[in-house]
Write an enzyme that holds these catalytic residues in place. Structure first.
Site, PDB file in Angstrom:
ATOM      1  N   GLN A  84       9.454 -18.015 -10.107  1.00  0.00           N
ATOM      2  CA  GLN A  84       8.039 -18.428 -10.072  1.00  0.00           C
ATOM      3  C   GLN A  84       7.218 -17.501  -9.177  1.00  0.00           C
ATOM      4  OE1 GLN A  84       6.292 -20.555 -11.849  1.00  0.00           O
ATOM      5  NE2 GLN A  84       8.110 -21.053 -13.042  1.00  0.00           N
ATOM      6  N   SER A  85       7.579 -16.232  -9.116  1.00  0.00           N
ATOM      7  CA  SER A  85       6.890 -15.311  -8.210  1.00  0.00           C
ATOM      8  C   SER A  85       5.438 -15.038  -8.639  1.00  0.00           C
ATOM      9  CB  SER A  85       7.661 -13.986  -8.148  1.00  0.00           C
ATOM     10  OG  SER A  85       6.868 -12.999  -7.517  1.00  0.00           O
ATOM     11  N   ASN A  86       4.521 -15.337  -7.736  1.00  0.00           N
ATOM     12  CA  ASN A  86       3.106 -14.996  -7.954  1.00  0.00           C
ATOM     13  C   ASN A  86       2.914 -13.490  -7.866  1.00  0.00           C
ATOM     14  OD1 ASN A  86       2.009 -17.774  -8.009  1.00  0.00           O
ATOM     15  ND2 ASN A  86       2.854 -17.824  -5.935  1.00  0.00           N
ATOM     16  N   CYS A  88       5.060 -11.144  -8.676  1.00  0.00           N
ATOM     17  CA  CYS A  88       5.496 -10.514  -9.924  1.00  0.00           C
ATOM     18  C   CYS A  88       4.439 -10.704 -11.013  1.00  0.00           C
ATOM     19  CB  CYS A  88       6.838 -11.089 -10.377  1.00  0.00           C
ATOM     20  SG  CYS A  88       8.222 -10.513  -9.366  1.00  0.00           S
TER      21      CYS A  88
END
Ligand SMILES: Cc1ncc(COP(=O)(O)O)c(C=O)c1O
Length: 333
Positions: A84-86, A88
């Site tokens: 859930q990386s913002n 990325c």
């Protein structure tokens, strides 16, 4: 230092314009009322509204990290994070805008039906390389860069969270923005509460404290995952790196260190795992002010702010700024 000089130095830096700035600074009167009559004024700095690729703090950081001069000859952006990386998400969006390929090294199992940021990574056209654990990410980044080079391309590897001296410059600029929106008032401190993980956001704010003549400004960083001492040390080094890029002396960082505190008491069972306090904070933000916070970062930062307000750490006459760093897509994951 002289503000006109600081503004000129920042304006003179190579930068990719992505963000819609300035972001709004709004009062949170209903949250304040819910917390009781002794509660100081609370405002929110809405960096969820930086806009590009659904916004958040990474947009400010990537403006400097992906400066055009640093991308000459690049064919791909490569970076890493959790499912859930913002970071990325915004990197993938930036690669699309720049006409570059994007490879994301993501730890954790491949989701059957990607949601939230995991879905957006794919919508923005990133290729996903899955690794089993956080520990494997660094080696995988190097492997991907080698593969791209082997095929005749050139990868620019963006470190985790764009938490680099360049990335931190985005938050030096951001503190200057807050300074313009919230002038100093005598005898009233401003307590900034902000989520922190890879440290770049905190580093930029810290470097900003060293540069602005605003002894009323203080920062409470609420860790999403990292032990406080480690996070503080990382942020301090990055803050010095940011000042070096501005060709300014670095001593100021240590000198304002007593106005920066890092807390790791909201981490609970770990990264992304809700606590009773983060769930309560998310509900209060949503139902008293219509503001969304995500379980990885901003709910825990809001929980930290509420805990500190309840403990009376911030005197009634002071002012509090909750720096909302984004993360909306994860709310729906
Ligand atoms: C929404 C959100 N808030 C806060 C953070 C923490 O910022 P930093 O990595 O600069 O410490 C991140 C990134 O990890 C984030 O995505």
């Amino acid at each position: 230092m002289n503000l006109a000089d600081l503004r000129a130095r920042l304006a003179g830096l190579d930068r990719l314009h992505l963000a819609s700035l300035p972001t709004p600074l709004r009062p949170l009167p209903r949250l304040r009322a819910a917390l009781g009559p002794e509660t100081p004024e609370i405002r929110v700095k809405l960096d969820e509204e930086t806009g590009f690729g659904l916004g958040g703090n990474k947009v400010r950081k990537l403006e400097f990290e992906l400066a055009p001069g640093r991308l000459r000859g690049a064919t791909h952006l490569v970076t890493t994070g959790g499912p859930q990386s913002n970071h990325c998400r915004v990197t993938a969006a930036a690669a699309a805008k720049l006409g570059l390929g994007c490879v994301l090294v993501i730890n954790g199992p491949e989701p059957e039906a990607p949601t939230g940021n995991a879905r957006l990574h794919r919508i923005f056209g990133a290729r996903i390389r899955t690794v089993a654990s956080r520990a494997e990410r660094t080696a995988a980044l190097a492997e991907v860069a080698d593969e791209i080079a082997g095929a005749g391309g050139r990868a620019v590897v963006v470190p985790l969270g764009a938490s680099t001296p360049h990335g931190a410059l985005g938050y030096v600029q951001a503190l200057l923005e807050l300074h313009d929106q919230l002038p100093a008032e005598s005898d009233r401190a401003v307590h900034i509460v902000v989520s922190s993980s890879s440290g770049g956001t905190l580093a930029g704010l810290w470097a900003g404290l060293a540069l602005l003549d605003r002894p009323d400004l203080q920062v409470s960083a609420i860790s999403a995952d990292t032990p406080a001492l480690e996070l503080r040390e990382r942020a301090r080094a990055l803050a010095e790196g940011a000042l070096e890029l501005l060709q300014l002396p670095t001593e100021g960082v240590e000198a304002v260190g007593d106005r920066v505190e890092v807390f790791d008491d909201q981490v609970g069972e770990g990264y992304g795992l809700p606590t009773a306090a983060s769930e309560e904070a998310a509900e209060w933000m949503a139902r008293s002010e219509g503001i969304l916070v995500d379980r990885f970062y901003t709910a825990k930062a809001a929980a930290g702010m509420i805990a500190q307000l309840r403990s009376g750490r911030f005197p009634t006459g002071d002012r509090v700024v909750f720096w909302h760093t984004g993360g909306h897509p994860a709310v729906l994951a």
